[in-house]
Design a protein around this motif. Structure first.
Motif, PDB file in Angstrom:
ATOM      1  N   HIS A 181       0.855  -1.194   0.000  1.00  0.00           N
ATOM      2  CA  HIS A 181       0.000   0.000   0.000  1.00  0.00           C
ATOM      3  C   HIS A 181       0.886   1.238   0.000  1.00  0.00           C
ATOM      4  N   TYR A 182       0.522   2.198  -0.799  1.00  0.00           N
ATOM      5  CA  TYR A 182       1.255   3.465  -0.829  1.00  0.00           C
ATOM      6  C   TYR A 182       0.355   4.537  -1.419  1.00  0.00           C
ATOM      7  N   GLY A 183       0.797   5.782  -1.314  1.00  0.00           N
ATOM      8  CA  GLY A 183       0.014   6.894  -1.851  1.00  0.00           C
ATOM      9  C   GLY A 183       0.196   7.015  -3.347  1.00  0.00           C
ATOM     10  N   LYS A 184       1.029   7.951  -3.773  1.00  0.00           N
ATOM     11  CA  LYS A 184       1.332   8.108  -5.203  1.00  0.00           C
ATOM     12  C   LYS A 184       2.537   7.264  -5.584  1.00  0.00           C
ATOM     13  N   TYR A 185       2.580   6.907  -6.846  1.00  0.00           N
ATOM     14  CA  TYR A 185       3.785   6.338  -7.449  1.00  0.00           C
ATOM     15  C   TYR A 185       4.536   7.493  -8.104  1.00  0.00           C
ATOM     16  N   ILE A 186       5.812   7.659  -7.762  1.00  0.00           N
ATOM     17  CA  ILE A 186       6.606   8.741  -8.345  1.00  0.00           C
ATOM     18  C   ILE A 186       7.889   8.147  -8.921  1.00  0.00           C
ATOM     19  N   GLU A 187       8.149   8.452 -10.192  1.00  0.00           N
ATOM     20  CA  GLU A 187       9.378   7.997 -10.841  1.00  0.00           C
ATOM     21  C   GLU A 187       9.985   9.171 -11.609  1.00  0.00           C
ATOM     22  N   THR A 318      13.599  18.952  -8.229  1.00  0.00           N
ATOM     23  CA  THR A 318      12.469  19.883  -8.313  1.00  0.00           C
ATOM     24  C   THR A 318      11.150  19.128  -8.306  1.00  0.00           C
ATOM     25  N   VAL A 319      11.093  18.039  -9.057  1.00  0.00           N
ATOM     26  CA  VAL A 319       9.871  17.229  -9.119  1.00  0.00           C
ATOM     27  C   VAL A 319       9.539  16.651  -7.742  1.00  0.00           C
ATOM     28  N   LEU A 320      10.543  16.103  -7.076  1.00  0.00           N
ATOM     29  CA  LEU A 320      10.304  15.476  -5.770  1.00  0.00           C
ATOM     30  C   LEU A 320       9.939  16.515  -4.715  1.00  0.00           C
ATOM     31  N   ALA A 321      10.558  17.682  -4.793  1.00  0.00           N
ATOM     32  CA  ALA A 321      10.227  18.733  -3.828  1.00  0.00           C
ATOM     33  C   ALA A 321       8.775  19.169  -3.963  1.00  0.00           C
ATOM     34  N   GLU A 322       8.248  19.134  -5.188  1.00  0.00           N
ATOM     35  CA  GLU A 322       6.882  19.589  -5.415  1.00  0.00           C
ATOM     36  C   GLU A 322       5.843  18.504  -5.158  1.00  0.00           C
ATOM     37  N   TYR A 323       6.147  17.257  -5.481  1.00  0.00           N
ATOM     38  CA  TYR A 323       5.109  16.225  -5.481  1.00  0.00           C
ATOM     39  C   TYR A 323       5.234  15.166  -4.380  1.00  0.00           C
ATOM     40  N   ALA A 324       6.431  14.904  -3.865  1.00  0.00           N
ATOM     41  CA  ALA A 324       6.588  13.815  -2.902  1.00  0.00           C
ATOM     42  C   ALA A 324       5.942  14.160  -1.570  1.00  0.00           C
ATOM     43  N   GLU A 325       5.177  13.208  -1.051  1.00  0.00           N
ATOM     44  CA  GLU A 325       4.492  13.363   0.225  1.00  0.00           C
ATOM     45  C   GLU A 325       4.668  12.090   1.046  1.00  0.00           C
ATOM     46  N   PRO A 326       4.419  12.165   2.357  1.00  0.00           N
ATOM     47  CA  PRO A 326       4.526  10.959   3.177  1.00  0.00           C
ATOM     48  C   PRO A 326       3.688   9.814   2.614  1.00  0.00           C
ATOM     49  N   ASP A 327       4.240   8.621   2.663  1.00  0.00           N
ATOM     50  CA  ASP A 327       3.616   7.371   2.229  1.00  0.00           C
ATOM     51  C   ASP A 327       3.638   7.177   0.717  1.00  0.00           C
ATOM     52  N   ASP A 328       4.196   8.102  -0.051  1.00  0.00           N
ATOM     53  CA  ASP A 328       4.361   7.885  -1.493  1.00  0.00           C
ATOM     54  C   ASP A 328       5.451   6.845  -1.730  1.00  0.00           C
ATOM     55  N   PHE A 329       5.331   6.134  -2.849  1.00  0.00           N
ATOM     56  CA  PHE A 329       6.373   5.203  -3.276  1.00  0.00           C
ATOM     57  C   PHE A 329       7.201   5.892  -4.360  1.00  0.00           C
ATOM     58  N   VAL A 330       8.494   6.073  -4.088  1.00  0.00           N
ATOM     59  CA  VAL A 330       9.383   6.762  -5.021  1.00  0.00           C
ATOM     60  C   VAL A 330      10.402   5.757  -5.556  1.00  0.00           C
ATOM     61  N   PHE A 331      10.382   5.562  -6.858  1.00  0.00           N
ATOM     62  CA  PHE A 331      11.348   4.677  -7.512  1.00  0.00           C
ATOM     63  C   PHE A 331      12.393   5.541  -8.205  1.00  0.00           C
ATOM     64  N   LEU A 332      13.644   5.394  -7.803  1.00  0.00           N
ATOM     65  CA  LEU A 332      14.743   6.197  -8.319  1.00  0.00           C
ATOM     66  C   LEU A 332      15.677   5.308  -9.134  1.00  0.00           C
ATOM     67  N   ASP A 333      15.750   5.581 -10.420  1.00  0.00           N
ATOM     68  CA  ASP A 333      16.591   4.808 -11.330  1.00  0.00           C
ATOM     69  C   ASP A 333      17.485   5.776 -12.109  1.00  0.00           C
ATOM     70  N   PRO A 334      18.457   6.375 -11.423  1.00  0.00           N
ATOM     71  CA  PRO A 334      19.291   7.399 -12.075  1.00  0.00           C
ATOM     72  C   PRO A 334      20.283   6.762 -13.040  1.00  0.00           C
ATOM     73  N   PRO A 335      20.923   7.565 -13.886  1.00  0.00           N
ATOM     74  CA  PRO A 335      22.056   7.056 -14.661  1.00  0.00           C
ATOM     75  C   PRO A 335      23.086   6.463 -13.704  1.00  0.00           C
ATOM     76  N   GLY A 372       9.066  10.275   5.045  1.00  0.00           N
ATOM     77  CA  GLY A 372       8.177   9.137   5.253  1.00  0.00           C
ATOM     78  C   GLY A 372       7.751   8.449   3.970  1.00  0.00           C
ATOM     79  N   CYS A 373       8.597   8.491   2.950  1.00  0.00           N
ATOM     80  CA  CYS A 373       8.295   7.828   1.681  1.00  0.00           C
ATOM     81  C   CYS A 373       8.841   6.406   1.674  1.00  0.00           C
ATOM     82  N   HIS A 374       8.196   5.553   0.868  1.00  0.00           N
ATOM     83  CA  HIS A 374       8.751   4.238   0.552  1.00  0.00           C
ATOM     84  C   HIS A 374       9.746   4.454  -0.586  1.00  0.00           C
ATOM     85  N   LEU A 375      10.968   3.948  -0.439  1.00  0.00           N
ATOM     86  CA  LEU A 375      12.008   4.254  -1.406  1.00  0.00           C
ATOM     87  C   LEU A 375      12.634   2.985  -1.978  1.00  0.00           C
ATOM     88  N   LEU A 376      12.849   3.006  -3.280  1.00  0.00           N
ATOM     89  CA  LEU A 376      13.573   1.944  -3.966  1.00  0.00           C
ATOM     90  C   LEU A 376      14.493   2.610  -4.981  1.00  0.00           C
TER      91      LEU A 376
END
Length: 775
Positions: A181-187, A318-335, A372-376
């Motif tokens: 369970h999570y809030g938004k999916y952010i990539e 910038t994207v994460l500062a504007e949209y990330a909130e507690p309980d969101d799932f953030v998937f980070l796949d940088p170069p 308080g985000c779920h991070l991968l």
């Protein structure tokens, strides 16, 4: 019964020793018979004194080759036999555990392996060898089925692009890591979007800094049939490929630009999206026999998956500062960080993504975890990844690459960094915050370098997140922060190595009720015999002869005051009077060339002194706590487990100095009566030698921070810091991360009021102030 492996190894390794055994009084024939008779095993033999002597010689093999502990005999010895518990090097520990040196360093830094002077104990390493654990913080196990979100269908949507670093082949590994369970999916590093298309989340923010990619997905979402129609006109021909590649996509209609992106991706070499520094696509023709340029079914499925997604073009931070909130799932796949000189697949845009960017990303990862985000996060199996994310769970996964020229080279290892929000992470921030007490406004204003008087509201806004009663202010400076915490009802220990700072807090923080009657203050101005130290030493430098004599008179009378709080009030008043009578309030120059005619400079020294006494008297109040003022070394300060520790040390910067003594040597001399200092008579300002401090160099400052943070690792930590200081922000967060589970950085815009490098308005140095939080 069969001879066990450890016994066989014991016999084999003992053979070379048998010729020397008589010198130990051991009967060789009896020992050999015991082993070869199959009547005994090592567990029985090692109880015998003669066998224990052989064992002692054998175990020394581990000193030459630490990997010996991996053998059956080494395993048996680690489990059952006594050995000297000593420290070993990280390299030796790495050989025993079969890991990299950086992993051992992380385990030592986090205290997972008990150590001394940075070297782990052998017993700790062997225990971990016998009972292997994952690197990073333990995480609750879930099976694949239960981990799959309800929004995921059994039939996965395929990515519409072949993408360097794409995660299609890792989906079976990644999907079980997705929270139930999570809030938004952010990539924010969307690329090919394999995980997104596999999950098809109902509420998502996907982003990329590549505007061509963002246009592609926007057109697929909004105009998929038009894109399909346009793609139908393309052919797998070199001439057309080169002609289409030469087009400037920004000058094409959005639908045509999207079709161009897909066409080039399907027909170029290995599907590699690469641009030069001018942003021009430069991957060569792929020479495929029959690539599927237009997969209408896949494009329509992707369009459906994108229907509820917000698509954003921008930098990930910038994207994460504007949209990330507690309980969101953030998937980070940088170069990825390159693991070889040829592993450069970071050219997805004309801007590069280098080591400094990865350091910045680690800071953002820490912020998201504190939020308080779920991070991968995924990256290459590079030592820097383990160094940056060592406090989190790290898994190393064997993978295949999709863009290497030779198929045999398309193998490697990826790391997964996993961080789940913890219940305590946000608990501190939910407390009801109190406004600053009006009492704070009564603290006499100061022009002391680095004073946080203008940042008190910001500081309290941060501190009030936490539930705490006792505070240690390690570097009190002007004393205003200690006073603020006192005004908020906290028990305060105020410390500084400067005598004048300790005097301020003695008068207004430790002191609860004592004031100095005005008549007694006036009596201090009455003439008396003095030692003439100021009159003789500083003649013609800062004040008139009459003012110098009055300073000597006040010094003499203040020494005779018996009450320690009245003495502190009087000395604080004298320091304030001398500072106010000095243009710019500093003593780095002589004479009055900066006299701007302001009112304070026109008042007599006696008037300034009496006004200062009244101001300090007005600031005295009782907060019904046992507060303490100390002059001491922060690294040696003895405290009894304070709830919160605030640090505002002298900032080290290669651009300016942090020499408080150079600026305030005269008033610091008043506070300590020039005792215990080394006067530099040859200097024009007659200053004394600066106090030794580790904060005078980059290396010294980093080491001091490490020691202080380690010492107070059980307290809530707030560190005030500046963007032009060193260690850098990223390095500071790394140090904090060694000892604190939760780390956050709070930026504050601030303009310092004192500088010495420029003139006029440029004298106000614009910097970014930070509050580092660790708990």
């Amino acid at each position: 019964m069969p001879i066990d492996e450890a016994t066989l190894q014991f016999l084999h390794e003992s053979e070379d020793l048998f010729d020397n055994l008589p010198m130990f009084g051991v009967n060789t024939e009896t020992l050999v018979f015991q082993i070869k008779s199959n009547q005994s095993s090592i567990s029985d033999l090692c109880k015998e004194p003669e066998w224990q002597r052989i064992y002692t010689l054998l175990i020394k093999k581990s000193e030459k080759d630490p990997s010996w502990w991996h053998t059956p005999l080494g395993n048996y010895a680690a489990k059952n036999m006594p050995f000297e518990d000593k420290t070993i090097t990280k390299a030796e520990a790495a050989k025993i555990l079969g890991v990299k040196n950086a992993t051992v360093a992380t385990l030592v830094r986090r205290g997972t392996l008990r150590s001394e002077d940075g070297n782990p104990f052998l017993s700790e390493v062997l225990e971990r060898m016998l009972s292997p654990k994952k690197a990073g913080r333990p995480r609750t196990k879930t099976n694949v089925a239960s981990a799959a979100p309800a929004t995921m269908s059994h039939s996965r949507v395929k990515p519409i692009l072949k993408w360097a670093g794409g995660k299609s082949q890792m989906l079976d590994v990644l999907l079980p890591k997705v929270p139930t369970h999570y809030g938004k999916y952010i990539e924010p590093f969307f690329g090919g979007g394999a995980l997104f298309f596999a999950l098809r989340p109902e509420n998502a923010v996907i982003a990329d800094s590549n505007p061509e990619l963002v246009n592609l997905y926007t057109q697929i979402r909004d105009h998929v049939e038009d894109v399909i129609s346009t793609l139908a006109g393309y052919k797998n021909e070199r001439e057309q490929f080169l002609q289409v590649r030469s087009l400037d996509w920004t000058k094409l209609p959005p639908v045509d630009a999207a079709a161009r992106t897909i066409y080039l991706n399907k027909t170029c070499f290995n599907g590699l999206y690469r641009v030069n520094r001018r942003g021009q696509f430069n991957t060569p023709f792929g020479k495929y026999k029959n690539p599927k340029i237009c997969d209408a079914q896949a494009l329509r499925a992707a369009s459906k998956a994108l229907r509820n997604a917000m698509i954003v073009c921008g930098d990930y931070a910038t994207v994460l500062a504007e949209y990330a909130e507690p309980d969101d799932f953030v998937f980070l796949d940088p170069p990825y960080i390159p693991v070889s000189e040829y592993s450069d697949f970071k050219r997805y845009t004309k801007e590069q993504f280098g080591i400094a960017d990865h350091l910045r990303l680690a800071v953002e990862f820490s912020r998201l975890h504190s939020l308080g985000c779920h991070l991968l996060l995924t990256n290459s199996n590079h030592p820097l990844v383990h160094d940056l994310y060592g406090q989190y769970e790290i898994q190393v996964i064997p993978t295949k690459r999709s863009v290497a020229c030779k198929a045999s080279s398309r193998t490697g290892e990826d790391t997964l960094v996993i961080a789940e929000p913890e219940s305590k992470t946000l608990a501190a921030a939910t407390l009801k915050r109190k406004d600053l007490s009006k009492q704070v406004e009564l603290y006499p204003p100061t022009r002391f370098m680095g004073s946080k008087q203008k940042l008190l509201a910001d500081l309290w806004n941060v501190a009030s997140r936490f539930n705490f009663n006792s505070v240690v202010d390690l570097f009190s400076g002007s004393g205003i922060v200690s006073y603020m915490f006192k005004a908020q009802g906290k028990r305060v220990i105020s410390n500084d190595y400067m005598a004048m700072s300790a005097t301020f807090t003695k008068a207004m923080v430790e002191n609860q009720s004592t004031t100095m009657p005005l008549r007694k203050a006036k009596a201090l101005l009455e003439d008396c015999p003095t030692d003439d130290f100021v009159s003789d030493t500083f003649k013609g430098l800062y004040y008139t002869d009459e003012e110098n004599h009055l300073i000597d008179v006040l010094r003499t009378h203040i020494k005779d005051i018996e009450d320690p709080y009245q003495r502190a009030i009087a000395m604080t008043a004298l320091i304030r009077a001398c500072t106010k009578k000095r243009p710019r309030g500093i003593f780095t120059y002589t004479g009055h060339r900066y006299d701007d005619g302001r009112k304070d400079l026109k008042k007599t020294l006696a008037e300034q002194f009496l006004e200062a006494v009244k101001a300090v008297n007005d600031a005295v109040f009782d907060n019904h706590q046992q507060n303490k003022s100390i002059r001491g070394d922060a690294l040696l300060l003895e405290t009894n487990h304070p709830d919160l520790v605030y640090m505002d040390p002298p900032y080290y910067s290669p651009l300016s100095d942090n020499e408080y003594v150079r600026r305030y040597h005269f008033v610091e001399g008043l506070a300590c009566d020039w005792q215990g200092v080394t006067m530099q008579e040859h200097t024009k300002t007659k200053k004394f030698k600066s106090y030794p401090t580790p904060f005078s160099s980059r290396t010294g400052a980093a080491d001091a921070f490490d020691k202080l943070i380690r010492r107070f690792k059980d307290s809530i930590l707030i560190i005030s810091y500046s963007s032009n200081s060193q260690p850098t922000k990223e390095e500071m967060l790394k140090i904090l991360g060694r000892y604190k589970k939760n780390v956050e950085v709070v930026p504050v815009d601030y303009r310092y009021s004192i500088g010495t490098q420029h003139k006029g308005a440029a004298n106000r140095n614009k910097v970014q102030e930070y509050f580092f939080l660790g708990w």
